[in-house]
Write an enzyme that holds these catalytic residues in place. Structure first.
Site, PDB file in Angstrom:
ATOM      1  N   ASP A 266     -15.642  -2.025   8.110  1.00  0.00           N
ATOM      2  CA  ASP A 266     -16.323  -2.424   6.882  1.00  0.00           C
ATOM      3  C   ASP A 266     -17.212  -3.643   7.110  1.00  0.00           C
ATOM      4  OD1 ASP A 266     -14.930  -0.396   5.607  1.00  0.00           O
ATOM      5  OD2 ASP A 266     -13.286  -1.722   5.008  1.00  0.00           O
TER       6      ASP A 266
ATOM      7  N   ASN B 186     -10.105  -1.006   9.771  1.00  0.00           N
ATOM      8  CA  ASN B 186      -8.922  -0.309   9.259  1.00  0.00           C
ATOM      9  C   ASN B 186      -8.467   0.682  10.311  1.00  0.00           C
ATOM     10  OD1 ASN B 186      -8.847  -0.966   6.064  1.00  0.00           O
ATOM     11  ND2 ASN B 186     -10.943  -0.884   6.809  1.00  0.00           N
TER      12      ASN B 186
ATOM     13  N   GLU C  96       0.815  -1.211   0.000  1.00  0.00           N
ATOM     14  CA  GLU C  96       0.000   0.000   0.000  1.00  0.00           C
ATOM     15  C   GLU C  96       0.854   1.269   0.000  1.00  0.00           C
ATOM     16  OE1 GLU C  96      -3.876  -0.388   2.323  1.00  0.00           O
ATOM     17  OE2 GLU C  96      -2.604  -1.862   3.325  1.00  0.00           O
TER      18      GLU C  96
END
Length: 334
Positions: free
Chosen positions: A277, A292, A13
């Site tokens: 999520d 997250n 990432e």
């Protein structure tokens, strides 16, 4: 304040981290703070370095795994010792799994986001799901590889999701529809993590809830345009997904999503902000996918979109994240 925005890292990432940092740096400067950009692979950036590095875009695919892994780690406490705060704009790997947080703790340098324990708990998907269940938050059944295909078929069934246990941005994730596809999916996931999760696939709507200062923000819905999964390309490419804030849910559904997200945030001992999520199935039941601890922070990312729907602009969001970190620093030890 004098703030060092720390970004880059050694994970898949890295490009997302650079994108976050470029906008966080500008947002904090717009609020009158003295900001330095600090790349974990290069050190402190000059103005010219900033202009070159921050002018790029996120590609459709993650960066080359071997190239990212070969980057040096430049992390010097003396370079950061005279700042009031380190703003962590890192995503994945050592930047999100608690490693960098532990180093900053040892150096006595305050930083944004969750501490080393919460970061580690959130990063390990297997451990996180156990804590979801302990907090009364539904999550899809899962197994950890290695496990026989027969047991997978009996306990999980098809279709299913195979993903690395410690990875973000759906890197290495596969939607497996038939038993014949399972071996290849496991091999792909093992390329990113020695631990691999096999999880029941929940068909339905993709729901996300941001948390800021121990309060749930507007609930959002993500509708991918490239397939059934909100994958790397749909997350970071223009037009890859439709993101609706607030989501078109009933009042009870919204309250349920916010309650479950707060339970997750608190169960994992997270701090200041996070994003949780979910999948919502055809019956309206919510199933937590993951949390997250350092969600993306470009102005178009999901957490800033949720904040904007609650009337919080991007520069204010970044500043509130900083204030939360300083408040944690001044709080008595737990």
């Amino acid at each position: 304040m004098k703030i060092a925005v720390l970004f880059g890292g050694d994970s898949m990432e890295r490009d997302v981290s650079i994108a976050s940092a470029s906008q966080v740096v500008g947002a904090l400067r717009s609020r009158g703070h003295e900001v330095i950009a600090y790349d974990s692979g290069r050190g402190r950036l000059t103005a010219g370095d900033e202009q070159r590095l921050f002018s790029g875009t996120i590609d459709r695919r993650p960066p080359d795994k071997d190239l990212v892994a070969s980057l040096p780690t430049v992390f010097s406490a003396p370079d950061l010792a005279d700042v009031d705060l380190v703003f962590l704009a890192m995503h994945g790997g050592s930047g999100e799994d608690g490693t960098v947080q532990a180093l900053l703790d040892l150096a006595g340098i305050p930083y944004t986001g969750s501490g080393k324990l919460g970061s580690a708990l959130g990063w390990d998907k297997d451990v996180a799901k156990r804590l979801f269940l302990a907090a009364g938050v539904p999550t899809a059944e899962w197994l950890m590889a290695p496990v026989s295909a027969d047991i997978v078929a009996q306990r999980i069934g098809f279709p299913l999701i195979v993903k690395p246990n410690g990875q973000g941005s759906t890197v290495g994730l596969t939607l497996v529809e038939t038993p014949a596809e399972l071996a290849a999916a496991l091999e792909l996931a093992r390329g990113f993590d020695s631990q691999v999760m096999i999880e029941r696939y929940i068909a339905g709507r993709e729901i996300t809830v941001g948390i800021l200062d121990d309060e749930a923000l507007a609930v959002g819905e993500i509708i991918p345009k490239t397939g059934p999964i909100f994958d790397y390309a749909s997350k970071y490419q223009t037009g890859g997904a439709e993101e609706i804030f607030p989501a078109k849910l009933t009042r009870d559904q919204t309250a349920r999503a916010q309650d479950l997200a707060l339970r997750v945030h608190r169960a994992l001992k997270l701090d200041t902000y996070s994003r949780v999520d979910f999948r919502m199935d055809a019956a309206g039941e919510l199933w937590c996918l993951e949390v997250n601890t350092l969600p993306g922070l470009t102005a178009a990312s999901l957490l800033p979109r949720a904040a904007a729907a609650a009337g919080i602009g991007f520069p204010e969001l970044c500043e509130r994240i900083c204030r939360g970190a300083l408040a944690r620093r001044s709080a008595p030890p737990r």
